[in-house]
Design an enzyme around this catalytic site. Structure first.
Site: not given
Ligand code: SAJ
Length: 439
Positions: A154, A205, A243, A256, A259
């Site tokens: 999630v 996962k 693309h 951050g 996860c």
């Molecule tokens: N971030 C970026 N650039 C992006 C996307 C995110 O810099 O394009 C950064 C965000 O600012 C944040 C970090 O990455 O600091 C993580 O953010 P995130 O949007 O990837 O999401 P999380 O950590 O809240 O949730 C992720 C999700 N996993 C995926 O999208 C593959 C969510 O589906 C998982 O359930 C969750 O990890 C988890 O609990 O594992």
């Protein structure tokens, strides 16, 4: 498998929504946490975490009489472990919470029970860590009780919807365990349920989140190259993504949360000789806060020819780990603030979703006005809607600052320049004499 009563161990960001969703779908649920503050807060009708809609869901679950909050387990048909799996400073997986939760189940384990681990864990955790502990009951995993792994996926902010709608993978130590897991989660999961073995499910996962971390690192590296080559990465990425088979993610202040910034390390620890790309991507993302500090230094230097930050008054906007959440865990924005303070800057930080935030070495303030009142430089680190929608003209009246550093492409440069600001942007080397061409 007929399931009428379950225990959910761990009432955090995923445990509490999961326990409540099972309860509102008719199961009797004992929600257990070993943190007395969490138990007490929930028993008083409070909530220790913010997630849209969660308060209503928990109240419905408890109000129905199906969800009971407790600090101890009871005999049940199934036990679902949803405790944290952080890492130690040396990046080794910290499995203490999973181990103690599993040990707590042993006295209650009965023939025919199901145990499901949801916590993100290194490959082989279910078969090599959980099974031996649970078999201390004298019962055999797969033979006498079902044992499975099923991760949540999630997205914070969307949890209540995604927990029901997302597809789900369930891996059993044997096929019957996976089937028993499907009997449990099909109670509320509307997405497709995929059955496999426990280790494959663990790996799925980790692959999902590692895939995301590596691609965020690629976006961050593209941003650095764009600064060097004098182009605007925020223009280039959408064009590249036209693309049909390209989907470049967004650069930012770093990665951050508990996860994406954590899970890839589980693979690196499990097989360091086979994961050079994964570990390099982690280091790129972990290096992004320092890159932001260097950008701020260049932006600061532009106004007084000094390229240092000592004594400069900097307002940080956003401390959460990502946009539109209140979670500060593993937040790169906090690291940027601490690095700036460590460089001698006078940092004041404002986090709209946590106006009570207290951080060591950082002056946090509950209002935007007080954060900006004496600032020379304003740094946007998190793309909260409230911060992206600030009005340049109004802001120019409440702050002496005229230098902006936008790390999330949240602000419209012409509008802010019209109000008298110079706007520097992470990943944008295109701006005339921006002075941010990387070293
Ligand atoms: N971030 C970026 N650039 C992006 C996307 C995110 O810099 O394009 C950064 C965000 O600012 C944040 C970090 O990455 O600091 C993580 O953010 P995130 O949007 O990837 O999401 P999380 O950590 O809240 O949730 C992720 C999700 N996993 C995926 O999208 C593959 C969510 O589906 C998982 O359930 C969750 O990890 C988890 O609990 O594992």
């Amino acid at each position: 498998m007929n399931i009428t009563k379950i225990c959910v161990l761990g009432l955090g960001y995923t445990g509490l929504p999961t326990a409540s969703t099972f309860a509102t779908h008719g199961l009797r649920v004992v929600g257990v946490d070993n943190n007395p503050v969490i138990v007490e807060t929930l028993l008083k009708g409070g909530l220790h975490i913010y997630e849209p809609g969660l308060r209503t869901l928990v109240q419905a679950a408890i109000g129905s009489g199906n969800l009971v909050i407790s600090d101890h387990l009871e005999p049940a048909d199934a036990f679902v472990i949803e405790v944290p799996t952080p890492f130690y400073p040396d990046k080794r997986a910290d499995m203490r919470a999973v181990t103690s939760a599993t040990e707590a189940i042993v006295p209650y384990l009965r023939h025919g029970n199901l145990v499901v681990l949801e916590s993100t864990s290194p490959p082989l955790t279910t078969v090599n860590l959980l099974a031996p502990i649970l078999e201390g009951s004298g019962l055999r995993a797969g033979e006498d009780f079902h044992l499975a792994y099923s991760p949540e996926r999630v997205m914070p902010g969307q949890i209540l919807r995604e927990i029901i709608e997302n597809d789900r993978v369930i891996g059993g130590v044997d096929p019957a365990s996976a089937e028993a897991g499907r009997d449990l989660f099909s109670i509320f999961v509307r997405g497709e349920i995929f059955l496999t073995d426990a280790t494959t499910a663990e790996m799925v996962k980790l692959m999902e989140n590692t895939y995301r971390d590596v691609n965020i690192a690629l976006a961050n590296e593209f941003a650095r190259l764009a600064e060097r080559f004098g182009i605007d990465i925020w223009e280039a990425i959408p064009i590249a993504n036209r693309h049909p088979r390209v989907n470049i993610l967004r650069p930012g202040a770093g990665v951050g949360g508990h996860c994406i910034s954590v899970d890839p390390w589980f693979l690196v620890e499990a097989a360091p000789d086979l994961s050079p790309l994964i570990s390099t991507a982690r280091r790129v993302n972990d290096g992004q806060p320092q890159h932001v500090v260097e950008l701020v230094g260049r932006a600061a230097g532009s106004s007084t020819e000094r390229d240092e930050l000592t004594g400069r008054r900097i307002a940080i906007l956003g401390l959460a780990y990502k946009e539109n959440v209140d979670d500060l865990r593993e937040s790169p924005a906090i690291e940027v603030a601490q690095l700036l303070a460590g460089s001698g800057a006078l940092v004041t930080a404002y986090e709209p979703n946590r106006i009570d935030a207290q951080l060591h070495g950082i002056d946090t303030t509950p209002s935007l006005e007080s954060a900006l009142a004496n600032a020379e430089i304003i740094v946007l680190l998190v793309g909260h809607a409230e911060l992206k929608n600030l009005n340049p003209g109004e802001i120019s009246k409440i702050t002496p600052a005229r230098v902006l550093v936008d790390c999330v492409n949240g602000w419209n440069r012409p509008a802010w320049e019209q109000a008298g600001f110079r706007l520097y942007r992470l990943g944008d080397g295109s701006w005339r004499d921006s002075g941010i061409h990387g070293s």
